[in-house]
Design a protein around this motif. Structure first.
Motif, mmCIF file in Angstrom:
data_model
loop_
_atom_site.group_PDB
_atom_site.id
_atom_site.type_symbol
_atom_site.label_atom_id
_atom_site.label_comp_id
_atom_site.label_asym_id
_atom_site.label_seq_id
_atom_site.Cartn_x
_atom_site.Cartn_y
_atom_site.Cartn_z
ATOM 1 N N GLY A 175 -18.385 -46.217 15.467
ATOM 2 C CA GLY A 175 -18.500 -45.849 16.870
ATOM 3 C C GLY A 175 -18.176 -44.398 17.117
ATOM 4 O O GLY A 175 -17.296 -43.832 16.471
ATOM 5 N N ARG A 176 -18.883 -43.780 18.045
ATOM 6 C CA ARG A 176 -18.673 -42.367 18.334
ATOM 7 C C ARG A 176 -18.303 -42.086 19.787
ATOM 8 O O ARG A 176 -17.816 -41.021 20.114
ATOM 9 C CB ARG A 176 -19.936 -41.567 17.957
ATOM 10 N N SER A 177 -18.534 -43.061 20.699
ATOM 11 C CA SER A 177 -18.201 -42.812 22.097
ATOM 12 C C SER A 177 -17.955 -44.126 22.822
ATOM 13 O O SER A 177 -18.495 -45.178 22.450
ATOM 14 C CB SER A 177 -19.309 -42.023 22.802
ATOM 15 N N VAL A 178 -17.122 -44.041 23.854
ATOM 16 C CA VAL A 178 -16.759 -45.203 24.674
ATOM 17 C C VAL A 178 -16.866 -44.800 26.137
ATOM 18 O O VAL A 178 -16.306 -43.781 26.558
ATOM 19 C CB VAL A 178 -15.328 -45.678 24.370
ATOM 20 N N ILE A 179 -17.573 -45.612 26.912
ATOM 21 C CA ILE A 179 -17.649 -45.417 28.357
ATOM 22 C C ILE A 179 -16.616 -46.330 29.003
ATOM 23 O O ILE A 179 -16.740 -47.548 28.960
ATOM 24 C CB ILE A 179 -19.053 -45.743 28.912
ATOM 25 N N GLN A 180 -15.555 -45.741 29.557
ATOM 26 C CA GLN A 180 -14.511 -46.540 30.197
ATOM 27 C C GLN A 180 -14.890 -46.801 31.655
ATOM 28 O O GLN A 180 -15.039 -45.864 32.436
ATOM 29 C CB GLN A 180 -13.153 -45.846 30.129
ATOM 30 N N TRP A 181 -14.988 -48.087 32.016
ATOM 31 C CA TRP A 181 -15.366 -48.453 33.370
ATOM 32 C C TRP A 181 -14.151 -48.677 34.281
ATOM 33 O O TRP A 181 -14.308 -49.156 35.399
ATOM 34 C CB TRP A 181 -16.220 -49.721 33.363
ATOM 35 N N THR A 182 -12.941 -48.363 33.842
ATOM 36 C CA THR A 182 -11.760 -48.607 34.664
ATOM 37 C C THR A 182 -11.775 -47.705 35.895
ATOM 38 O O THR A 182 -11.758 -46.481 35.771
ATOM 39 C CB THR A 182 -10.470 -48.337 33.874
ATOM 40 N N PRO A 183 -11.790 -48.293 37.108
ATOM 41 C CA PRO A 183 -11.916 -47.479 38.324
ATOM 42 C C PRO A 183 -10.558 -47.103 38.915
ATOM 43 O O PRO A 183 -9.502 -47.355 38.324
ATOM 44 C CB PRO A 183 -12.684 -48.418 39.251
ATOM 45 N N TYR A 184 -10.620 -46.541 40.095
ATOM 46 C CA TYR A 184 -9.439 -46.110 40.848
ATOM 47 C C TYR A 184 -8.408 -47.229 40.935
ATOM 48 O O TYR A 184 -8.725 -48.396 41.154
ATOM 49 C CB TYR A 184 -9.883 -45.708 42.261
ATOM 50 N N GLY A 185 -7.118 -46.836 40.776
ATOM 51 C CA GLY A 185 -6.025 -47.750 41.066
ATOM 52 C C GLY A 185 -5.816 -48.874 40.083
ATOM 53 O O GLY A 185 -5.093 -49.829 40.384
ATOM 54 N N MET A 186 -6.397 -48.784 38.887
ATOM 55 C CA MET A 186 -6.256 -49.856 37.901
ATOM 56 C C MET A 186 -5.750 -49.319 36.555
ATOM 57 O O MET A 186 -6.153 -49.787 35.501
ATOM 58 C CB MET A 186 -7.586 -50.609 37.740
ATOM 59 N N GLY A 187 -4.834 -48.367 36.628
ATOM 60 C CA GLY A 187 -4.163 -47.912 35.423
ATOM 61 C C GLY A 187 -5.035 -47.148 34.459
ATOM 62 O O GLY A 187 -4.979 -47.379 33.246
ATOM 63 N N ARG A 188 -5.816 -46.188 34.974
ATOM 64 C CA ARG A 188 -6.743 -45.441 34.108
ATOM 65 C C ARG A 188 -6.031 -44.521 33.126
ATOM 66 O O ARG A 188 -6.578 -44.190 32.075
ATOM 67 C CB ARG A 188 -7.690 -44.593 34.971
#
Length: 307
Positions: free
Chosen positions: A59-72
């Motif tokens: 793997g070379r990249s990860v798209i993090q979908w964690t939004p506002y207010g959820m411990g990013r």
């Protein structure tokens, strides 16, 4: 006048879409929610080990979908990207109302949700200086409540100001057409800027076909749980879309949301996408399509000509 190039906004800066390489198009480096007590992804050490395991699997990249207010923990992401060599894209956006206190939601209404999204896309998340590269929102079970409509209207406003893609949590994979009716029909977001998540959780091939025909991206993300019709039906769903000419609309992700699901804790984690899901899909649709899904499609889905 020369147009700006398409770039993907990572936590270390903007890159050309092809630099993403093999991409987990939907996952979480950090996340916490009152809906998942005791299962928070909040350890930087565990995150580093998980990213390293994903990198070791190719793997070379990860798209993090964690939004506002959820411990990013946005401020920790650049160092993790540097230490592991895995590119990370951060998100702004807002999840379902159940993940927030009423005080938080009231504050966001007072501040202006679209303004929050826009600030995090252009200036940075909090004091971290890390700019988000996407807007994450969420639908409901087979429909859209008032909260979902508020967040999606705000997301559309921020999209029109920046060009940022909008990723959508579909509750148990449902409600895709309602989302597209609102975002693309009423709010004029181009379908190719919308990424629908969790289509594997609802193996409705007709809905999949209609969503792909709109031009939206379809993300098949997350290994099976006992109540999800995922792994064993996903190859058939992806083959049906590929046979219908929609191979360029597909994305793949891992969606690790609990500490127990991480590979470093004995779960499938991020490496599962490449260790088990990838070869299974290659048997169904061939190595070339799976490779393009993990690389070319991801670059196109998250590449933006930023305004």
């Amino acid at each position: 006048m020369v147009s700006a190039p398409f770039t993907v906004r990572t936590v270390l800066g903007d890159i050309a879409p092809e630099e993403l390489g093999t991409c987990d198009a939907h996952d979480h480096v950090f996340i916490s929610s009152p809906q998942l007590p005791g299962q928070e992804l909040d350890s930087a050490d565990a995150a580093a080990r998980e990213l390293a395991a994903f990198g070791a699997a190719g793997g070379r990249s990860v798209i993090q979908w964690t939004p506002y207010g959820m411990g990013r923990h946005a401020g920790l992401l650049p160092d993790l990207a540097r230490a592991t060599g895995v590119r990370i894209v951060a998100a702004t956006g807002l999840h379902q109302a159940a993940h927030y206190t009423q005080d938080t939601l009231d504050e966001l209404r007072g501040e202006g949700l679209a303004d929050v999204f826009l600030r995090e896309l252009t200036e940075g998340i909090g004091e971290s200086g890390v700019r988000a590269g996407l807007i994450k929102v969420a639908g409901g079970f087979h429909g859209l409540d008032a909260h979902a409509r508020w967040t999606m209207r705000s997301a559309a406003e921020a999209h029109h100001a920046t060009g940022a893609p909008i990723t959508v949590h579909l509750e148990l994979g449902t409600g895709a057409l309602d989302v597209l009716d609102l975002l693309c029909g009423e709010l004029d977001v181009p379908p190719h800027r919308v990424i629908l998540g969790h289509l594997n959780r609802s193996p409705d091939l007709l809905t999949h076909h209609q969503a792909a025909a709109s031009g939206a991206y379809l993300a098949f993300d997350g290994p099976s749980r006992a109540h999800h019709a995922t792994d064993w039906r996903m190859p058939d769903a992806i083959k049906a879309l590929a046979d219908a000419g929609f191979g360029d609309r597909l994305l793949l992700g891992g969606d690790t949301t609990t500490a127990g699901a991480r590979s470093v804790n004995g779960g499938p984690g991020m490496p599962h996408l490449l260790r088990r899901v990838r070869p299974r899909l290659e048997l169904a649709v061939g190595e070339d399509l799976v490779e393009r899904t993990l690389t070319v499609n991801a670059g196109r889905a998250f590449g933006v000509r930023w305004a």
